[in-house]
Structures are given as structure tokens and as C-alpha cells.
Scaffold this active site. Structure first.
Site, mmCIF file in Angstrom:
data_model
loop_
_atom_site.group_PDB
_atom_site.id
_atom_site.type_symbol
_atom_site.label_atom_id
_atom_site.label_comp_id
_atom_site.label_asym_id
_atom_site.label_seq_id
_atom_site.Cartn_x
_atom_site.Cartn_y
_atom_site.Cartn_z
ATOM 1 N N ASP A 182 0.764 -1.243 0.000
ATOM 2 C CA ASP A 182 0.000 0.000 0.000
ATOM 3 C C ASP A 182 0.804 1.308 0.000
ATOM 4 O OD1 ASP A 182 -1.333 -2.286 0.744
ATOM 5 O OD2 ASP A 182 -2.614 -1.325 2.200
ATOM 6 N N TYR A 377 4.633 0.184 8.246
ATOM 7 C CA TYR A 377 3.988 -0.630 7.228
ATOM 8 C C TYR A 377 4.947 -1.085 6.126
ATOM 9 C CZ TYR A 377 -0.671 -2.170 5.845
ATOM 10 O OH TYR A 377 -1.781 -2.918 5.558
ATOM 11 N N GLU A 421 1.516 -9.553 11.328
ATOM 12 C CA GLU A 421 1.408 -9.116 9.935
ATOM 13 C C GLU A 421 2.802 -8.711 9.422
ATOM 14 O OE1 GLU A 421 -1.141 -5.748 9.733
ATOM 15 O OE2 GLU A 421 -1.331 -5.809 7.543
HETATM 16 C C1 9WN Z 1 -5.750 -3.128 1.705
HETATM 17 C C2 9WN Z 1 -4.654 -8.190 3.873
HETATM 18 C C3 9WN Z 1 -4.019 -7.029 3.127
HETATM 19 C C4 9WN Z 1 -2.780 -7.443 2.327
HETATM 20 C C5 9WN Z 1 -2.033 -6.231 1.772
HETATM 21 C C6 9WN Z 1 -1.746 -5.263 2.917
HETATM 22 C C7 9WN Z 1 -3.039 -4.857 3.598
HETATM 23 C C8 9WN Z 1 -5.168 -3.714 2.983
HETATM 24 C C9 9WN Z 1 -5.277 -2.674 4.072
HETATM 25 O O1 9WN Z 1 -3.709 -6.018 4.081
HETATM 26 O O2 9WN Z 1 -3.819 -4.127 2.679
HETATM 27 O O3 9WN Z 1 -5.842 -4.122 0.742
HETATM 28 O O4 9WN Z 1 -6.414 -2.406 4.486
HETATM 29 O O5 9WN Z 1 -4.266 -2.116 4.493
HETATM 30 O O6 9WN Z 1 -1.056 -4.154 2.473
HETATM 31 O O7 9WN Z 1 -0.852 -6.636 1.148
HETATM 32 O O8 9WN Z 1 -3.153 -8.268 1.276
HETATM 33 O O9 9WN Z 1 -3.681 -8.850 4.628
#
Ligand code: 9WN
Length: 497
Positions: A182, A377, A421
Site C-alpha cells: 500500500d 507498514y 502481519e
Molecule cells: C488493503 C490483507 C491485506 C494485504 C495487503 C496489505 C493490507 C489492505 C489494508 O492487508 O492491505 O488491501 O487495508 O491495508 O497491504 O498486502 O493483502 O492482509
């Protein structure tokens, strides 16, 4: 750097706890990405989750992928989120408003963008597992490949056509979320040119689930993400319309490399099972996609740094950022000298071997880069799935020693069984969500330690790991900072239309 390896007991606990996390996050036909922060099915998460589950149950792993395919759009796109039930996640289906898109699927609500194409890489590993087990598992997996071959081909073809209309060999993404990374500095220059226009007000839900807001993107970044979402809605999710009107159109090297690798694997499976044959068949199409995107990735490499670069397709500018995506050529292969150069770079002092790192595993941004942020992040923290990807790629290119180094260090990082995460790269602290499904999944995969000829039992792994003395272990534990956790919340349930 010497890494304290987990003991046999720790390894046993890790396997048990990883299985428990995946079980607890299982909602029947699909797995939520994490229990509270991400209570839905995410596309690339589902790929990693499936390959982890396969070490325990091949049928359940195949169901994960089948469930993901239920959200596939008529264009072939696999959406980045499938919303199976109401939750406090924002932006939810009311914000995505995919009812404006003719290509949306029936029967399941989804987002309107996609994520990296990891799925066929996962499927090929599941097939590998199933063949080792033989019998019903093998039959099921081979049948699943026959049944879904065209769906995967449609997904890859979507990326190769709608997202590369000029055949650059780079997949075009329309949102930073599509890269899976992101707020990565890869996109800073592009985002700096985006002017957020009028859009409905919003309240972020993510910050309630983390201990410290600095672990997540900023409010300004979030506003930009939602603005791009609005632009996709205004374009009715038509890629050509968005290309002409949207503010973010980037050629993504990591997505392109994964597409190349996955397309080769799809062609391999097609050949093995005698499907997708003929001159214009799926196997040939897959090979052509693999060739085009491998060439695109190799062409993007900066000869000075040895790293691949994204391309801002709106300005024609290469984006030179020291992010882990720069190792895209390792994933798709194609140039042995470059593979060796990237292996050395990855294990060297600017990356995994950087002296400040708690664990010598892949950081999202080089600690030597001015863009590096320890706890924000995708701006520096270590994401275990990225480390898995690099280990997988090294293994595939015949760099078993380097791959094993990342695998063992990755296992050591996960020994506290938080399955976070992402990880603070300097202190080793766990960040973001806990009990994250894909982290637990790659732990299982690392523990299973597949080798080309034979899958080794966990027992074998423990004998491979050097023992550590109690004194050293105590010092390691004492050096860790105390853990912080996010507040517990009981969110209101919004209605899903
Ligand atoms: C937006 C679910 C996802 C991962 C992504 C990570 C994060 C989401 C967020 O979480 O993204 O899609 O709300 O931040 O960046 O890689 O797939 O784990």
C-alpha cells in the site's frame, strides 16, 4: 550474522500454533486474512494461505482457491477482497459500489481492484504436495487443475491484455493496493501528484486495531487511496476509461514478475496433465505471457543498482526506489548473471545482512535507503511473506543454500508464535495485526521444508538446526522489547446491501 535457531520444542509449538491460527481464521469455505483487522478474504493472502493449509489438508487448500474463484469477474480479474459477511472493515462494499460494473460476479460482493497473481504458484505447490501424498489427494488436485485451468488462464490473460494494452511487458496497476504494498515508497512520487477531489466523508476503521497509528499509512495517504477508489467507480471499473481519466497508472515490476513465474507454472501443469494444448491453446498462451513479462521485468533493471524498477506510465519515468520489489528478476528468472548479482545483493549489507537488523530476513525497504522507516507498514518492516517469496525464488533458481538461509532466519523470527502481519526490523517487535493467516501459513510451509525430491518431516528439520546454549537464548529474549497490543473493540456491524 549468527541467528539463534529455534529448539525442537519451539518448532513443535510453532507448527501447532500456526495450525491453530489457520483453523481459528477458517470460516468454512474461506479463511479471513486476520481475525479483526482484515475479516474478509484477500486475494494474494488466499494464495499463501492455501499453500500453508496444503501441508495439512490438500482438499481444504483447494477449497480456498475454489472459493476465491467464485469472486472472479467476467473480465477474468480476481478481485482483491471478497466480502462474505458484514464487518467493520473500511472501505467495505458500500464504498466500492461495484454494482456499477457490468463484469462483477453474481452472488458475492467484492472490491473492484486486484492484487499480485500468486495463486498459480500456490496451486503448483499444492499439486506437488498432493502428488507426494498420492491417492485421493493427488486425484483431487489434478482434477482441480483440469477444472480451473481456464479460470487461471483468464486471470493471467486479463493482466496481460487489459493491464498491458501496449505490450510493454509490465502489468499496469491502478491503485497502490493492487501492488499489495500500500504505502511503499515505490509510489511516493506518483502519489505526490494526485490531487484529492470531492468525495464522500470517511472514518478509518484500521487504526482501532493497531497499537500505534505510525504503524499504518497516514490520513493523507488514506484520503488518496479513497480518491483513487472513487475514480475507479466513476470509470465504472472499465480499465480503458480509468487509464484515460485516473491519477495512478503504474507498471509494477513485482506483479509482472509473479505473472511471468505463475504463467510458466500454469503452462507446466497444462503440459503435465495434457490440457491447454494446440498451437493457440492455453499452454502456448501462458508461455507467451511468461516471456513477455519476464522481458519487461529484465528491461526495467537499473544497471547501476542491479534492482528492477516500476514505471510511471503517466509520465514515462522509472521509479528508482530500494524496495524489495527491486528483486522481481529473482522471481521470474531469465538472466543467470543477474540472479547471482541479486542473490548477493539480497544477502549483503544493504539488505538482509544489514548490521541493524534483528533478523537477517528481507526488509520491505533497504535499511540503507533514505526512504527506510523502521515501523511504518511497507516502508521498512519485514513481511514474512516477502521473505518466503524470495526464498521460494532462490530455491527455484537453484540457489538452495541462500534459500535455506532465508528460511531458517524466517523461522527464527516467528518463534514467538505471534504470527504478526509484519515485524519491526531493528528490534524484532511484532507489528500490525496478530494471528495473520498468511504468516501462519508460510510458517507451516517453511516447516514442511519441501525439497525437490522428497518432502521432509518436521523431525528432520530440528536435527538440521544448530543447537543454541541456554545463555545465548536468554540473552536473545532479554534483548527483545516488551510487546504492545491494540485495544479490543466491539465494532458496529454495517449492513451489506
Ligand atoms: C488493503 C490483507 C491485506 C494485504 C495487503 C496489505 C493490507 C489492505 C489494508 O492487508 O492491505 O488491501 O487495508 O491495508 O497491504 O498486502 O493483502 O492482509
Amino acid at each position: 550474522m549468527t541467528v539463534a535457531q529455534p529448539s525442537a520444542v519451539e518448532i513443535g509449538l510453532m507448527a501447532g500454533r500456526a495450525g491453530y491460527v489457520l483453523r481459528a481464521n477458517d470460516r468454512g469455505a474461506f479463511t479471513v486474512a486476520s481475525p479483526t483487522l482484515y475479516p474478509h478474504m484477500w486475494s494474494w493472502d488466499a494464495g499463501f494461505v492455501a499453500l500453508g493449509i496444503a501441508t495439512v489438508s490438500v482438499p481444504r487448500a483447494l477449497n480456498e482457491l475454489r472459493s476465491l474463484l467464485s469472486g472472479q469477474w467476467a473480465t477474468g480479474m480476481i478481485p482483491h477482497i471478497l466480502f462474505h459477511s458484514p464487518s467493520d472493515y473500511f472501505p467495505g462494499p458500500e464504498r466500492w459500489r461495484t454494482q456499477v460494473a457490468a463484469a462483477r460476479p453474481a452472488g458475492v460482493l467484492t472490491s473492484g481492484i486486484c492484487q499480485p497473481p500468486i495463486h498459480v504458484i500456490a496451486l503448483s505447490r499444492i499439486l506437488h504436495d498432493a502428488r507426494r501424498k498420492g491417492g485421493a489427494d493427488q486425484e483431487l488436485a489434478e482434477e482441480f487443475v483440469r477444472e480451473t485451468f481456464d479460470s487461471w488462464l483468464a486471470w493471467h490473460s486479463y493482466l496481460a491484455t487489459a493491464r498491458d494494452p501496449y505490450s510493454y511487458g509490465l502489468v499496469e496497476i491502478h491503485h497502490g493496493w493492487e501492488s499489495g504494498m500500500d504505502d511503499s515508497p515505490r509510489w511516493d512520487a506518483a502519489y505526490a501528484n494526485v490531487r484529492v477531489g470531492d468525495m464522500p466523508p470517511f472514518v478509518r476503521a484500521d487504526l482501532a486495531h493497531v497499537a500505534d497509528p505510525s504503524q499504518r499509512p497516514t490520513d493523507a495517504e488514506y484520503a488518496t487511496y479513497l480518491w483513487l477508489l472513487e475514480q475507479k467507480v466513476h470509470a465504472r471499473y472499465d480499465d480503458a476509461v480509468y487509464r484515460a481519466t485516473g491519477d495512478f497508472v503504474m507498471g509494477d515490476v513485482l506483479v509482472s514478475a509473479l505473472l511471468a513465474a505463475a504463467s510458466d507454472l500454469l503452462a507446466d501443469m497444462g503440459e503435465e496433465l495434457g490440457i491447454g494444448g494446440g498451437a493457440s491453446g492455453g499452454v502456448e498462451q501462458s508461455r507467451a505471457i511468461a516471456r513477455r513479462f519476464r522481458t519487461g521485468v529484465l528491461r526495467s533493471v537499473n544497471p547501476e543498482t542491479g534492482l528492477a524498477r516500476d514505471l510511471d506510465l503517466r509520465t514515462g519515468t522509472w521509479l528508482d526506489v530500494e524496495s524489495a520489489a527491486g528483486f522481481a528478476p529473482l522471481l521470474c528468472g531469465g538472466d543467470d548473471a543477474l540472479t547471482r548479482r541479486q542473490r548477493d545483493l539480497l544477502l549483503g549489507p544493504r539488505w538482509c545482512g544489514h548490521s541493524r537488523l534483528r533478523w537477517p530476513v528481507v526488509p520491505s525497504v533497504s535499511p540503507a535507503s533514505p526512504a527506510f522507516r523502521e515501523q511504518t507498514y511497507w516502508r521498512g518492516p519485514q513481511w514474512p511473506v516477502l521473505n518466503w517469496l524470495m526464498a521460494w525464488a532462490l530455491n527455484r533458481s537453484g540457489e538452495q543454500e541462500a534459500a535455506n538461509q532465508l528460511r531458517l532466519a524466517g523461522l527464527s523470527q516467528l518463534v514467538d508464535c505471534d504470527f504478526a502481519e509484519y515485524y519491526q526490523p531493528v528490534t524484532g517487535e511484532t507489528l500490525g495485526s496478530r494471528d495473520q493467516s498468511w504468516t501462519a501459513a508460510i510458517a507451516l510451509d517453511f516447516l514442511a521444508a519441501r525439497r525437490p525430491a522428497q518432502r521432509r518431516p518436521v523431525r528432520w528439520l530440528t536435527s538440521e538446526l544448530p543447537r543454541i546454549t541456554p545463555t545465548q537464548r536468554a540473552a536473545d529474549l532479554a534483548a527483545r522489547p516488551p510487546r504492545t497490543r491494540g485495544p479490543a473493540t466491539t465494532p458496529e456491524m454495517p449492513r451489506i446491501p
